[in-house]
Design an enzyme around this catalytic site. Sequence first.
Site, short mmCIF file in Angstrom:
data_model
loop_
_atom_site.label_atom_id
_atom_site.label_comp_id
_atom_site.label_asym_id
_atom_site.label_seq_id
_atom_site.Cartn_x
_atom_site.Cartn_y
_atom_site.Cartn_z
N LYS A 21 0.84 -1.21 0.00
CA LYS A 21 0.00 0.00 0.00
C LYS A 21 0.88 1.26 0.00
CE LYS A 21 -2.02 -1.19 3.91
NZ LYS A 21 -1.35 -2.47 4.24
N ARG A 95 -9.85 0.85 8.31
CA ARG A 95 -9.54 -0.56 8.47
C ARG A 95 -10.45 -1.27 9.47
NH1 ARG A 95 -3.49 0.32 8.70
NH2 ARG A 95 -3.04 -1.73 9.47
N ARG A 134 11.88 -6.05 5.28
CA ARG A 134 11.83 -4.62 5.59
C ARG A 134 12.41 -4.35 6.99
NH1 ARG A 134 6.14 -1.62 5.60
NH2 ARG A 134 5.97 -2.76 7.57
N ARG A 140 11.39 -1.11 11.43
CA ARG A 140 10.10 -0.68 12.00
C ARG A 140 9.79 -1.58 13.18
NH1 ARG A 140 4.85 0.28 8.20
NH2 ARG A 140 3.76 -0.95 9.78
N ARG A 151 -0.64 -8.86 13.34
CA ARG A 151 -1.18 -7.87 12.39
C ARG A 151 -2.01 -8.57 11.31
NH1 ARG A 151 4.33 -5.31 10.96
NH2 ARG A 151 3.25 -4.26 9.25
P1 AP5 Z 1 4.73 -1.57 1.99
O1 AP5 Z 1 4.48 -0.79 0.78
O2 AP5 Z 1 5.38 -0.90 3.15
O3 AP5 Z 1 3.42 -2.36 2.43
P2 AP5 Z 1 2.14 -1.85 3.22
O4 AP5 Z 1 0.98 -2.51 2.60
O5 AP5 Z 1 2.15 -0.37 3.32
O6 AP5 Z 1 2.46 -2.54 4.60
P3 AP5 Z 1 2.46 -1.95 6.08
O7 AP5 Z 1 3.33 -2.86 6.90
O8 AP5 Z 1 2.78 -0.50 6.12
O9 AP5 Z 1 0.96 -2.15 6.42
P4 AP5 Z 1 0.26 -2.11 7.78
O10 AP5 Z 1 -1.16 -2.06 7.38
O11 AP5 Z 1 0.66 -3.21 8.70
O12 AP5 Z 1 0.88 -0.81 8.47
P5 AP5 Z 1 0.34 0.65 8.72
O13 AP5 Z 1 1.50 1.55 8.70
O14 AP5 Z 1 -0.83 0.97 7.90
O15 AP5 Z 1 5.64 -2.84 1.56
C1 AP5 Z 1 6.14 -3.74 2.52
C2 AP5 Z 1 7.54 -4.20 2.09
O16 AP5 Z 1 7.44 -4.95 0.89
C3 AP5 Z 1 8.50 -3.05 1.79
O17 AP5 Z 1 9.79 -3.41 2.20
C4 AP5 Z 1 8.43 -2.91 0.26
O18 AP5 Z 1 9.63 -2.43 -0.27
C5 AP5 Z 1 8.19 -4.35 -0.17
N1 AP5 Z 1 7.35 -4.46 -1.37
C6 AP5 Z 1 6.26 -3.69 -1.70
N2 AP5 Z 1 5.75 -4.09 -2.88
C7 AP5 Z 1 6.51 -5.14 -3.29
C8 AP5 Z 1 6.46 -5.99 -4.45
N3 AP5 Z 1 5.52 -5.83 -5.41
N4 AP5 Z 1 7.38 -6.97 -4.54
C9 AP5 Z 1 8.33 -7.15 -3.59
N5 AP5 Z 1 8.45 -6.37 -2.49
C10 AP5 Z 1 7.54 -5.38 -2.34
O19 AP5 Z 1 -0.17 0.52 10.24
C11 AP5 Z 1 0.74 0.29 11.31
C12 AP5 Z 1 0.00 0.27 12.63
O20 AP5 Z 1 -0.57 1.58 12.87
C13 AP5 Z 1 -1.20 -0.70 12.72
O21 AP5 Z 1 -0.81 -2.00 13.08
C14 AP5 Z 1 -2.06 0.00 13.78
O22 AP5 Z 1 -1.55 -0.24 15.07
C15 AP5 Z 1 -1.87 1.48 13.47
N6 AP5 Z 1 -2.87 1.98 12.50
C16 AP5 Z 1 -2.60 2.49 11.26
N7 AP5 Z 1 -3.75 2.86 10.65
C17 AP5 Z 1 -4.76 2.57 11.54
C18 AP5 Z 1 -6.16 2.68 11.47
N8 AP5 Z 1 -6.77 3.16 10.38
N9 AP5 Z 1 -6.88 2.25 12.54
C19 AP5 Z 1 -6.28 1.77 13.65
N10 AP5 Z 1 -4.94 1.62 13.77
C20 AP5 Z 1 -4.18 2.02 12.72
MG MG Z 2 2.33 1.03 4.86
#
Ligand code: AP5
Ligand code: MG
Length: 193
Positions: A21, A95, A134, A140, A151
């Site tokens: 994402k 989410r 990552r 992270r 997660r």
């Molecule tokens: P990346 O692009 O970082 O993936 P992502 O989908 O953004 O994954 P996240 O880990 O950020 O998602 P998340 O939902 O757990 O975290 P968030 O920050 O939203 O890619 C991941 C890796 O893969 C990278 O190294 C990238 O280079 C690699 N990659 C990407 N595409 C690739 C491909 N095609 N091929 C190979 N490699 C690839 O949330 C974190 C925390 O915040 C949550 O757990 C929660 O506690 C809180 N939070 C955030 N939003 C909310 C909400 N709305 N409500 C409640 N709590 C929330």
């Molecule tokens: Mg992300």
Amino acid sequence: MSNECSCSEIVLLMGPPGAGKGTQADILVNSRVLRKLSTGDMLRDHVKRDTDLGKKAKVIMDAGNLVSDDLIVAMVRSELESMQIIRLLLDGFPRTTAQAIALDKLLEEMSTDISSTILIEVDEEELISRLLNRATELGRSDDNEEVIRNRMKVYHELTKPLIEYYQGQNKLVSINGSGTVEEVAKTISEVLA
Ligand code: AP5
Ligand code: MG
């Protein structure tokens, strides 16, 4: 003062942790006139600045659980109300069903609506391997195997029901996210074309 948001296109990027994402959102932000709102990035910024919200969020994020809907919706509301933008990409929000309902209500108050929801689908073992990779690159604090598995569980229990929610509104497009970053970006731009 009017609440009206000048967003004319609002796109949601949905998918499990590691689906890409954030990666795809950054590509879209760089290639189009589009602004990103990532709740994960906003929360990490609060943690870094050690704000009250950051202090509360850190413990929850480090365990891989979700921050409360009330805190998230208030944070998004204040950001959306201050925006003068034409295109908006939402990453990691909504989410939970409660967040999706709150967002629909908020956008209705602003006389706007979601244009489409793109669900990025990737096999779970590939997701885990991406996130462990990552961890070595970015360090992270929620990228360790135990927290990653939680997660994933939280995603299945609380976020997956949104697939049906947006299908019911005829707004969901599912794409294969397991190709290269460039291949996935190409698929997304075709969907948005
Ligand atoms: P990346 O692009 O970082 O993936 P992502 O989908 O953004 O994954 P996240 O880990 O950020 O998602 P998340 O939902 O757990 O975290 P968030 O920050 O939203 O890619 C991941 C890796 O893969 C990278 O190294 C990238 O280079 C690699 N990659 C990407 N595409 C690739 C491909 N095609 N091929 C190979 N490699 C690839 O949330 C974190 C925390 O915040 C949550 O757990 C929660 O506690 C809180 N939070 C955030 N939003 C909310 C909400 N709305 N409500 C409640 N709590 C929330
Ligand atoms: Mg992300």
